[in-house]
Motif scaffolding. Structure first.
Motif, PDB file in Angstrom:
ATOM      1  N   TYR A  36       1.444  -8.661  -5.730  1.00  0.00           N
ATOM      2  CA  TYR A  36       0.890  -8.362  -4.412  1.00  0.00           C
ATOM      3  C   TYR A  36      -0.279  -7.387  -4.475  1.00  0.00           C
ATOM      4  O   TYR A  36      -1.144  -7.413  -3.595  1.00  0.00           O
ATOM      5  CB  TYR A  36       1.992  -7.830  -3.497  1.00  0.00           C
ATOM      6  N   GLN A  37      -0.318  -6.539  -5.482  1.00  0.00           N
ATOM      7  CA  GLN A  37      -1.499  -5.684  -5.646  1.00  0.00           C
ATOM      8  C   GLN A  37      -2.729  -6.543  -5.897  1.00  0.00           C
ATOM      9  O   GLN A  37      -3.805  -6.292  -5.340  1.00  0.00           O
ATOM     10  CB  GLN A  37      -1.283  -4.709  -6.814  1.00  0.00           C
ATOM     11  N   ALA A  92       0.830  -1.207   0.000  1.00  0.00           N
ATOM     12  CA  ALA A  92       0.000   0.000   0.000  1.00  0.00           C
ATOM     13  C   ALA A  92       0.866   1.259   0.000  1.00  0.00           C
ATOM     14  O   ALA A  92       0.555   2.242  -0.684  1.00  0.00           O
ATOM     15  CB  ALA A  92      -0.932  -0.014   1.212  1.00  0.00           C
ATOM     16  N   VAL A  93       1.958   1.221   0.758  1.00  0.00           N
ATOM     17  CA  VAL A  93       2.865   2.373   0.810  1.00  0.00           C
ATOM     18  C   VAL A  93       3.463   2.648  -0.565  1.00  0.00           C
ATOM     19  O   VAL A  93       3.473   3.788  -1.046  1.00  0.00           O
ATOM     20  CB  VAL A  93       3.987   2.132   1.841  1.00  0.00           C
ATOM     21  N   LEU A  94       3.958   1.614  -1.214  1.00  0.00           N
ATOM     22  CA  LEU A  94       4.618   1.797  -2.506  1.00  0.00           C
ATOM     23  C   LEU A  94       3.633   2.183  -3.601  1.00  0.00           C
ATOM     24  O   LEU A  94       3.936   3.035  -4.449  1.00  0.00           O
ATOM     25  CB  LEU A  94       5.370   0.522  -2.895  1.00  0.00           C
ATOM     26  N   LEU A  95       2.454   1.585  -3.596  1.00  0.00           N
ATOM     27  CA  LEU A  95       1.474   1.893  -4.638  1.00  0.00           C
ATOM     28  C   LEU A  95       0.875   3.289  -4.472  1.00  0.00           C
ATOM     29  O   LEU A  95       0.326   3.842  -5.427  1.00  0.00           O
ATOM     30  CB  LEU A  95       0.359   0.847  -4.641  1.00  0.00           C
ATOM     31  N   SER A  96       0.972   3.847  -3.285  1.00  0.00           N
ATOM     32  CA  SER A  96       0.451   5.199  -3.067  1.00  0.00           C
ATOM     33  C   SER A  96       1.444   6.271  -3.505  1.00  0.00           C
ATOM     34  O   SER A  96       1.098   7.455  -3.561  1.00  0.00           O
ATOM     35  CB  SER A  96       0.105   5.401  -1.584  1.00  0.00           C
ATOM     36  N   LEU A 146       7.132   7.386  -7.479  1.00  0.00           N
ATOM     37  CA  LEU A 146       7.878   6.133  -7.583  1.00  0.00           C
ATOM     38  C   LEU A 146       7.422   5.334  -8.792  1.00  0.00           C
ATOM     39  O   LEU A 146       8.240   4.816  -9.563  1.00  0.00           O
ATOM     40  CB  LEU A 146       7.702   5.307  -6.311  1.00  0.00           C
ATOM     41  N   LEU A 147       6.116   5.222  -8.987  1.00  0.00           N
ATOM     42  CA  LEU A 147       5.590   4.443 -10.106  1.00  0.00           C
ATOM     43  C   LEU A 147       5.902   5.114 -11.443  1.00  0.00           C
ATOM     44  O   LEU A 147       6.151   4.434 -12.442  1.00  0.00           O
ATOM     45  CB  LEU A 147       4.087   4.244  -9.940  1.00  0.00           C
ATOM     46  N   GLU A 148       5.898   6.432 -11.465  1.00  0.00           N
ATOM     47  CA  GLU A 148       6.272   7.138 -12.694  1.00  0.00           C
ATOM     48  C   GLU A 148       7.743   6.886 -13.025  1.00  0.00           C
ATOM     49  O   GLU A 148       8.103   6.706 -14.200  1.00  0.00           O
ATOM     50  CB  GLU A 148       6.007   8.632 -12.538  1.00  0.00           C
ATOM     51  N   GLN A 155      -1.601   5.061  -9.389  1.00  0.00           N
ATOM     52  CA  GLN A 155      -0.912   5.338 -10.652  1.00  0.00           C
ATOM     53  C   GLN A 155      -0.658   4.009 -11.350  1.00  0.00           C
ATOM     54  O   GLN A 155      -0.130   3.086 -10.744  1.00  0.00           O
ATOM     55  CB  GLN A 155       0.419   6.058 -10.397  1.00  0.00           C
ATOM     56  N   THR A 156      -1.041   3.915 -12.611  1.00  0.00           N
ATOM     57  CA  THR A 156      -0.866   2.658 -13.338  1.00  0.00           C
ATOM     58  C   THR A 156       0.470   2.633 -14.073  1.00  0.00           C
ATOM     59  O   THR A 156       1.077   3.667 -14.349  1.00  0.00           O
ATOM     60  CB  THR A 156      -1.995   2.450 -14.362  1.00  0.00           C
TER      61      THR A 156
END
Length: 219
Positions: free
Chosen positions: A105-106, A54-58, A62-64, A115-116
């Motif tokens: 894990y998502q 949850a921390v990383l996907l928020s 980072l995702l960009e 963010q996709t």
């Protein structure tokens, strides 16, 4: 494995924020940082794992950044096949492995996506099919990601999959053949090419690990 405590999560926040401020060329900083994020997801209990995901996907930045790292796979040239990974190649490996873990894990925890990531499936397949002089470890890392995509039947809240028709540069049309329809969004020719490439890769790895003396060379 152990539970992550407040200090661990604070560090996870800091490292992920730091990654989001970097550029793909910052290999010396990014590669160990992405490895730390990967380690944080795997070396802990399911409860902490769910929170870490949850921390990383928020973290949108980072995702960009991760998206840019993955795209470097298509733009980077591989002039030779060295005996060791270059820093740039190591970063690509870390990026693909982290992306694969986030995808898995998502889905497992049904984590919220802010963010996709976008995956050009044709580019990913071609990276393996036409592997040229790409490091074996990079190919394995890409295949780990493709394996995660396949296990979710090409449907994910985190990853948007696009398929380009390499002959025309347009989005792939709906399959007309029965075989292609069963494999959609893959085409039968892509599956055959991928199978041949994987077989060649296995032979290559086997020869690298179990090198036999050259003809005429005394043992």
């Amino acid at each position: 494995m152990r539970e992550l405590d407040s200090t661990d999560f604070k560090l996870l926040h800091q490292v992920s924020n730091l990654c989001g401020k970097c550029r793909p060329r910052d290999t010396d900083l990014l590669q160990p940082s992405l490895n730390f994020l990967y380690w944080s997801l795997h070396q802990t209990t399911p409860c902490s794992q769910q929170r870490a995901v949850a921390v990383l996907l928020s973290n949108v930045s980072l995702l960009e950044l991760l998206q840019k790292v993955l795209e470097c796979t298509w733009t980077r040239s591989f002039p030779s096949e060295p005996a060791y990974l270059s820093p740039e190649d190591a970063l690509l490996c870390s990026g693909w492995l982290l992306a694969a873990s986030l995808l898995i894990y998502q889905h497992r925890y049904n984590a919220e996506v802010h963010q996709t990531l976008t995956l050009d499936l044709t580019e990913a397949l071609n990276a393996i099919i036409f592997r040229k002089k790409k490091p074996v470890l990079l190919l394995v890392s890409i295949m780990q990601f493709l394996r995660a995509v396949l296990r979710q039947n090409f449907f994910s809240s985190l990853v948007v999959i696009i398929i380009q028709n390499t002959a025309r540069g347009a989005t792939q049309p709906q399959p007309s053949l029965l075989e292609d329809a069963a494999l959609h969004p893959l085409a039968m020719q892509q599956v055959f090419s991928l199978l041949v490439s994987l077989q060649n890769l296995l032979v290559h790895v086997y020869l690298q690990v179990y090198k036999t003396p050259a003809l005429g060379q005394r043992p």
